[in-house]
Design a protein around this motif. Structure first.
Motif, PDB file in Angstrom:
ATOM      1  N   ILE A  17     -23.508   8.070 -32.946  1.00  0.00           N
ATOM      2  CA  ILE A  17     -23.107   9.303 -32.281  1.00  0.00           C
ATOM      3  C   ILE A  17     -22.324   9.001 -31.012  1.00  0.00           C
ATOM      4  O   ILE A  17     -21.292   9.627 -30.733  1.00  0.00           O
ATOM      5  CB  ILE A  17     -24.343  10.179 -31.973  1.00  0.00           C
ATOM      6  CG1 ILE A  17     -24.968  10.685 -33.270  1.00  0.00           C
ATOM      7  CG2 ILE A  17     -23.988  11.337 -31.047  1.00  0.00           C
ATOM      8  CD1 ILE A  17     -24.073  11.566 -34.104  1.00  0.00           C
ATOM      9  N   GLU A  18     -22.780   8.043 -30.220  1.00  0.00           N
ATOM     10  CA  GLU A  18     -22.086   7.676 -28.978  1.00  0.00           C
ATOM     11  C   GLU A  18     -20.667   7.194 -29.269  1.00  0.00           C
ATOM     12  O   GLU A  18     -19.712   7.623 -28.628  1.00  0.00           O
ATOM     13  CB  GLU A  18     -22.872   6.603 -28.228  1.00  0.00           C
ATOM     14  CG  GLU A  18     -22.233   6.145 -26.937  1.00  0.00           C
ATOM     15  CD  GLU A  18     -22.226   7.200 -25.855  1.00  0.00           C
ATOM     16  OE1 GLU A  18     -21.301   7.186 -25.027  1.00  0.00           O
ATOM     17  OE2 GLU A  18     -23.151   8.039 -25.812  1.00  0.00           O
ATOM     18  N   ALA A  19     -20.529   6.308 -30.249  1.00  0.00           N
ATOM     19  CA  ALA A  19     -19.215   5.767 -30.590  1.00  0.00           C
ATOM     20  C   ALA A  19     -18.279   6.866 -31.097  1.00  0.00           C
ATOM     21  O   ALA A  19     -17.101   6.916 -30.721  1.00  0.00           O
ATOM     22  CB  ALA A  19     -19.347   4.655 -31.629  1.00  0.00           C
ATOM     23  N   MET A  20     -18.786   7.750 -31.932  1.00  0.00           N
ATOM     24  CA  MET A  20     -17.951   8.838 -32.458  1.00  0.00           C
ATOM     25  C   MET A  20     -17.554   9.803 -31.348  1.00  0.00           C
ATOM     26  O   MET A  20     -16.409  10.268 -31.303  1.00  0.00           O
ATOM     27  CB  MET A  20     -18.677   9.576 -33.576  1.00  0.00           C
ATOM     28  CG  MET A  20     -18.786   8.759 -34.836  1.00  0.00           C
ATOM     29  SD  MET A  20     -19.427   9.686 -36.262  1.00  0.00           S
ATOM     30  CE  MET A  20     -20.987  10.313 -35.662  1.00  0.00           C
ATOM     31  N   ALA A  21     -18.472  10.097 -30.440  1.00  0.00           N
ATOM     32  CA  ALA A  21     -18.171  11.008 -29.336  1.00  0.00           C
ATOM     33  C   ALA A  21     -17.086  10.417 -28.437  1.00  0.00           C
ATOM     34  O   ALA A  21     -16.142  11.116 -28.045  1.00  0.00           O
ATOM     35  CB  ALA A  21     -19.439  11.302 -28.531  1.00  0.00           C
ATOM     36  N   GLU A  22     -17.200   9.139 -28.134  1.00  0.00           N
ATOM     37  CA  GLU A  22     -16.201   8.493 -27.293  1.00  0.00           C
ATOM     38  C   GLU A  22     -14.840   8.428 -27.978  1.00  0.00           C
ATOM     39  O   GLU A  22     -13.809   8.608 -27.339  1.00  0.00           O
ATOM     40  CB  GLU A  22     -16.660   7.090 -26.905  1.00  0.00           C
ATOM     41  CG  GLU A  22     -17.824   7.085 -25.936  1.00  0.00           C
ATOM     42  CD  GLU A  22     -18.273   5.694 -25.551  1.00  0.00           C
ATOM     43  OE1 GLU A  22     -17.523   4.719 -25.769  1.00  0.00           O
ATOM     44  OE2 GLU A  22     -19.396   5.575 -25.013  1.00  0.00           O
ATOM     45  N   ALA A  23     -14.836   8.174 -29.268  1.00  0.00           N
ATOM     46  CA  ALA A  23     -13.573   8.031 -29.993  1.00  0.00           C
ATOM     47  C   ALA A  23     -12.876   9.363 -30.238  1.00  0.00           C
ATOM     48  O   ALA A  23     -11.648   9.432 -30.221  1.00  0.00           O
ATOM     49  CB  ALA A  23     -13.815   7.332 -31.336  1.00  0.00           C
ATOM     50  N   THR A  24     -13.646  10.408 -30.463  1.00  0.00           N
ATOM     51  CA  THR A  24     -13.047  11.687 -30.853  1.00  0.00           C
ATOM     52  C   THR A  24     -12.984  12.709 -29.734  1.00  0.00           C
ATOM     53  O   THR A  24     -12.255  13.690 -29.833  1.00  0.00           O
ATOM     54  CB  THR A  24     -13.833  12.332 -32.018  1.00  0.00           C
ATOM     55  OG1 THR A  24     -15.152  12.672 -31.564  1.00  0.00           O
ATOM     56  CG2 THR A  24     -13.896  11.403 -33.220  1.00  0.00           C
TER      57      THR A  24
ATOM     58  N   LEU B 108     -22.344  -1.310 -29.472  1.00  0.00           N
ATOM     59  CA  LEU B 108     -21.532  -0.236 -28.909  1.00  0.00           C
ATOM     60  C   LEU B 108     -20.207  -0.775 -28.385  1.00  0.00           C
ATOM     61  O   LEU B 108     -19.154  -0.169 -28.600  1.00  0.00           O
ATOM     62  CB  LEU B 108     -22.309   0.485 -27.807  1.00  0.00           C
ATOM     63  CG  LEU B 108     -21.763   1.812 -27.331  1.00  0.00           C
ATOM     64  CD1 LEU B 108     -21.486   2.768 -28.482  1.00  0.00           C
ATOM     65  CD2 LEU B 108     -22.741   2.453 -26.348  1.00  0.00           C
ATOM     66  N   GLU B 109     -20.219  -1.922 -27.753  1.00  0.00           N
ATOM     67  CA  GLU B 109     -18.974  -2.522 -27.266  1.00  0.00           C
ATOM     68  C   GLU B 109     -18.051  -2.892 -28.425  1.00  0.00           C
ATOM     69  O   GLU B 109     -16.831  -2.716 -28.344  1.00  0.00           O
ATOM     70  CB  GLU B 109     -19.264  -3.753 -26.400  1.00  0.00           C
ATOM     71  CG  GLU B 109     -19.757  -3.401 -25.026  1.00  0.00           C
ATOM     72  CD  GLU B 109     -18.820  -2.470 -24.260  1.00  0.00           C
ATOM     73  OE1 GLU B 109     -17.604  -2.718 -24.211  1.00  0.00           O
ATOM     74  OE2 GLU B 109     -19.318  -1.464 -23.712  1.00  0.00           O
ATOM     75  N   LYS B 110     -18.629  -3.395 -29.506  1.00  0.00           N
ATOM     76  CA  LYS B 110     -17.823  -3.732 -30.685  1.00  0.00           C
ATOM     77  C   LYS B 110     -17.165  -2.467 -31.253  1.00  0.00           C
ATOM     78  O   LYS B 110     -15.982  -2.465 -31.589  1.00  0.00           O
ATOM     79  CB  LYS B 110     -18.690  -4.403 -31.750  1.00  0.00           C
ATOM     80  CG  LYS B 110     -17.913  -4.855 -32.965  1.00  0.00           C
ATOM     81  CD  LYS B 110     -18.816  -5.444 -34.025  1.00  0.00           C
ATOM     82  CE  LYS B 110     -19.138  -6.865 -33.701  1.00  0.00           C
ATOM     83  NZ  LYS B 110     -19.817  -7.546 -34.827  1.00  0.00           N
ATOM     84  N   LEU B 111     -17.930  -1.380 -31.323  1.00  0.00           N
ATOM     85  CA  LEU B 111     -17.381  -0.122 -31.835  1.00  0.00           C
ATOM     86  C   LEU B 111     -16.328   0.462 -30.892  1.00  0.00           C
ATOM     87  O   LEU B 111     -15.351   1.049 -31.346  1.00  0.00           O
ATOM     88  CB  LEU B 111     -18.508   0.886 -32.073  1.00  0.00           C
ATOM     89  CG  LEU B 111     -19.448   0.549 -33.221  1.00  0.00           C
ATOM     90  CD1 LEU B 111     -20.638   1.490 -33.234  1.00  0.00           C
ATOM     91  CD2 LEU B 111     -18.710   0.585 -34.554  1.00  0.00           C
ATOM     92  N   ARG B 112     -16.525   0.280 -29.607  1.00  0.00           N
ATOM     93  CA  ARG B 112     -15.531   0.765 -28.641  1.00  0.00           C
ATOM     94  C   ARG B 112     -14.188   0.077 -28.844  1.00  0.00           C
ATOM     95  O   ARG B 112     -13.138   0.681 -28.636  1.00  0.00           O
ATOM     96  CB  ARG B 112     -16.027   0.547 -27.217  1.00  0.00           C
ATOM     97  CG  ARG B 112     -17.084   1.540 -26.816  1.00  0.00           C
ATOM     98  CD  ARG B 112     -17.607   1.277 -25.423  1.00  0.00           C
ATOM     99  NE  ARG B 112     -18.510   2.334 -25.028  1.00  0.00           N
ATOM    100  CZ  ARG B 112     -19.630   2.134 -24.351  1.00  0.00           C
ATOM    101  NH1 ARG B 112     -19.983   0.906 -23.980  1.00  0.00           N
ATOM    102  NH2 ARG B 112     -20.392   3.157 -24.035  1.00  0.00           N
ATOM    103  N   LYS B 113     -14.203  -1.172 -29.259  1.00  0.00           N
ATOM    104  CA  LYS B 113     -12.959  -1.898 -29.521  1.00  0.00           C
ATOM    105  C   LYS B 113     -12.234  -1.317 -30.727  1.00  0.00           C
ATOM    106  O   LYS B 113     -11.022  -1.484 -30.869  1.00  0.00           O
ATOM    107  CB  LYS B 113     -13.240  -3.383 -29.743  1.00  0.00           C
ATOM    108  CG  LYS B 113     -13.671  -4.085 -28.478  1.00  0.00           C
ATOM    109  CD  LYS B 113     -13.992  -5.530 -28.745  1.00  0.00           C
ATOM    110  CE  LYS B 113     -14.500  -6.193 -27.465  1.00  0.00           C
ATOM    111  NZ  LYS B 113     -14.920  -7.570 -27.697  1.00  0.00           N
ATOM    112  N   ASP B 114     -12.958  -0.648 -31.599  1.00  0.00           N
ATOM    113  CA  ASP B 114     -12.388  -0.050 -32.803  1.00  0.00           C
ATOM    114  C   ASP B 114     -12.242   1.464 -32.666  1.00  0.00           C
ATOM    115  O   ASP B 114     -12.204   2.188 -33.665  1.00  0.00           O
ATOM    116  CB  ASP B 114     -13.237  -0.394 -34.027  1.00  0.00           C
ATOM    117  CG  ASP B 114     -13.132  -1.856 -34.412  1.00  0.00           C
ATOM    118  OD1 ASP B 114     -12.042  -2.430 -34.231  1.00  0.00           O
ATOM    119  OD2 ASP B 114     -14.127  -2.414 -34.885  1.00  0.00           O
TER     120      ASP B 114
END
Length: 85
Positions: free
Chosen positions: A8-15, A51-57
């Motif tokens: 959820i955190e990664a999707m919220a940051e990305a979108t 989370l850091e890995k997902l932030r890179k993507d």
């Protein structure tokens, strides 16, 4: 944090969508993949690393939400930067 929290955190940051608006996806994910360990707790260190890995993507995550296509890259190695056709 759980895998679900991280998702959820990664999707919220990305979108740019709110976490509250994205939580419905966890319910969908749970129905589609009932054996997934979405509620498994991770240590703070593991959670932050993932989370850091997902932030890179972030761009690939955003592209997935706008196109519905998974990126064409080597996601198994953490490099999901390949484009889609």
């Amino acid at each position: 944090m759980t895998y679900g929290d991280i998702l959820i955190e990664a999707m919220a940051e990305a979108t740019g969508e709110s976490k509250e608006e994205l939580t419905f996806l966890l319910g969908v994910f749970r129905k589609q993949f009932p054996k997934a360990n979405i509620d498994q707790e991770l240590s703070d260190e593991e959670a932050n690393a993932l989370l850091e890995k997902l932030r890179k993507d972030k761009d690939s995550i955003r592209d997935f939400f706008t196109t519905g296509e998974f990126p064409q890259g080597d996601c198994g190695s953490g490099d999901c930067k390949g484009g889609h056709s």
